[in-house]
Scaffold this active site. Structure first.
Site, short mmCIF file in Angstrom:
data_model
loop_
_atom_site.label_atom_id
_atom_site.label_comp_id
_atom_site.label_asym_id
_atom_site.label_seq_id
_atom_site.Cartn_x
_atom_site.Cartn_y
_atom_site.Cartn_z
N SER A 1 0.80 -1.23 0.00
CA SER A 1 0.00 0.00 0.00
C SER A 1 0.82 1.27 0.00
CB SER A 1 -0.95 0.00 1.19
OG SER A 1 -0.20 -0.04 2.39
N HIS B 1 -5.37 -4.72 -0.79
CA HIS B 1 -5.36 -3.70 -1.85
C HIS B 1 -5.42 -4.33 -3.24
CE1 HIS B 1 -4.66 -0.17 0.69
NE2 HIS B 1 -4.00 -1.02 1.47
N LYS C 1 -12.19 -1.96 1.78
CA LYS C 1 -11.56 -1.12 0.75
C LYS C 1 -12.38 -1.24 -0.55
CE LYS C 1 -7.08 -1.77 3.04
NZ LYS C 1 -7.05 -0.65 3.95
C1 LIG Z 1 -2.30 -4.74 3.48
C2 LIG Z 1 -3.32 -4.55 4.56
N1 LIG Z 1 -3.64 -5.59 5.36
C3 LIG Z 1 -4.55 -5.47 6.35
C4 LIG Z 1 -5.22 -4.28 6.57
C5 LIG Z 1 -6.26 -4.18 7.66
O1 LIG Z 1 -7.54 -4.11 7.07
P1 LIG Z 1 -8.80 -3.77 7.96
O2 LIG Z 1 -9.04 -2.30 7.82
O3 LIG Z 1 -9.92 -4.60 7.44
O4 LIG Z 1 -8.45 -4.14 9.37
C6 LIG Z 1 -4.93 -3.17 5.77
C7 LIG Z 1 -5.60 -1.87 6.01
O5 LIG Z 1 -5.03 -0.83 6.05
C8 LIG Z 1 -3.95 -3.30 4.74
O6 LIG Z 1 -3.64 -2.27 3.97
#
Ligand SMILES: Cc1ncc(COP(=O)(O)O)c(C=O)c1O
Length: 414
Positions: free
Chosen positions: A191, A219, A251
């Site tokens: 990200s 993502h 997302k």
């Molecule tokens: C790569 C990645 N994994 C996990 C998460 C966590 O997602 P959630 O918002 O559903 O806890 C995010 C969120 O920012 C993320 O970008």
């Protein structure tokens, strides 16, 4: 209320002042509209609402405020109520939770799915439940914080390989090869940098060392691949190439709350029996489930909504191409809708983003240390299928105007 400060308050205040001094204090902008490409934010200076174009949401398909998705949430409230007031195994499992799990498993071409309150929970719950001290986890150094925390919580031996570096991964695999089970863990899309994990090479190495693969698709699900099935589809990997996938409903897939893990029946059943964030946290709320079911319907093969993926690709190319032509350095993969505008200097990134908002009504955020390494500051823009081409052009023009003013690019490039 007594207005005295405890020793703990004083230490917290000192820490906060250190954070401010380091320039890493985060303030939250307040939005008074729904999440959309065009939103209303409260101007912190005047306290008045202001309309801006949003280029920093994970709203890749524009589903966060889509009428069909909103209707899915409303219908679920009417049929199944607002909340569950229970964890799943006591009295928090409704028929719609089971239906959504089946649909998500099918979406990823996997046997079984388990829902969690968030993907953060899905990742922190996985490793401890599945692995023990005879095992090894080998993780890309830039993996998400939730993976890092999940690995910390388990007793398996931890290895870190250099970002996207397959030679270094192979070195770690050699070091770990006496372990009972080895998991290679990577984000599908990273990200902060907008790059894509080289899954074909990772899968080939996993085969060579009889290791398992775990990919975080937060993502990538609903973003990459012709039908949004994520990084494996993007690389045309045959079904079953990846052993475990985790992702979020927060997302591209509607932007609400909830996360999940998909894998074999046996792995998922262990997570239901032993996964602590599943056993000890509330069931995801019916409106989130209803909305997510609608998203799954919209992403079925043959659905007209799959056009959103083509639109996202078009918008991504449009933005990346124009920004590069203007002279900016855009990090990451050309197919990735996360398009970080590289600026190097932390102060420049934060002032640039500030002027984009104040003068140009474009909402973008600067990222600097400790979120990204020192000297690697950037403005991370995120493109959505819901952006119109006029909106993308307006954002590019604003970047160019501020970029020239700040000496990041030259006018001749216009
Ligand atoms: C790569 C990645 N994994 C996990 C998460 C966590 O997602 P959630 O918002 O559903 O806890 C995010 C969120 O920012 C993320 O970008």
């Amino acid at each position: 209320m007594v207005d005295t400060k405890s020793p703990l308050d004083l230490v917290c205040e000192q820490t906060l002042s250190d954070i401010r001094l380091a320039g890493t204090f985060k303030t939250e902008r307040v939005i008074s509209s729904a999440q959309n490409p065009k939103i209303t934010v409260i101007d912190p200076q005047t306290g008045k609402p202001k309309k801006v174009l949003n280029f920093c949401a994970n709203n890749y398909l524009g589903l966060s405020n889509h009428p069909q998705v909103n209707q899915g949430a409303k219908s679920a409230i009417e049929s199944h109520g607002f909340g569950m007031s229970s964890v799943r195994f006591i009295c928090g499992t409704q028929d719609i939770h089971k239906e959504l799990e089946a649909k998500i498993a099918e979406f990823h071409g996997m046997q079984e799915c388990i829902l969690y309150p968030s993907a953060f929970d899905a990742n922190t719950g996985f490793f401890e439940a599945i692995l023990n001290d005879q095992d090894a986890v080998i993780s890309d150094e830039l993996n998400h914080a939730s993976i890092i925390d999940g690995i910390r919580l388990c007793k398996a031996k931890g290895f870190r390989y250099k970002h996207l570096d397959m030679a270094d991964l192979e070195k770690c695999l050699n070091e770990a090869k006496s372990c009972r089970f080895i998991f290679i863990v990577t984000d599908g899309v990273f990200s902060m940098d907008g790059d894509i994990a080289p899954l074909p090479s990772i899968v080939a190495l996993a085969r060579k060392f009889q290791a398992y693969t775990f990919v975080d698709e937060c993502h990538a699900a609903g973003v990459l691949g012709q039908t949004g099935r994520g990084t494996p589809e993007y690389f045309n990997l045959p079904p079953g190439s990846i052993d475990v996938i985790s992702s979020t409903l927060g997302k591209a897939l509607g932007g609400g709350t909830g996360g999940y893990t998909v894998g074999t029946k046996a792995i998922i059943e262990i997570l239901r029996q032993k996964g602590r964030p599943y056993l000890f946290s509330n069931s995801i709320a019916p409106p989130d489930v209803g909305a997510s079911l609608e998203v799954m319907r919209m992403l079925q093969p043959g659905s007209p909504s799959l056009d959103l993926l083509a639109q996202l690709r078009k918008n991504t190319t449009h933005f990346r191409t124009q920004m590069k032509a203007a002279g900016f350095t855009i990090l990451g993969h050309h197919d990735c809708p996360i398009a970080p505008v590289f600026l190097e200097d932390a102060r420049l990134a934060s002032e640039f983003a500030d002027e984009m908002m104040r003068q140009e009504d474009i909402y973008v955020i600067g990222f600097s240390f400790p979120v990204v390494p020192k000297g690697r500051a950037r403005i991370r823009t995120q493109i959505s299928a819901a952006h119109s081409s006029e909106q993308i052009e307006r954002a590019v023009k604003a970047f160019v105007k501020i970029g020239i003013k700040k000496g990041v690019i030259q006018a001749a490039k216009l």
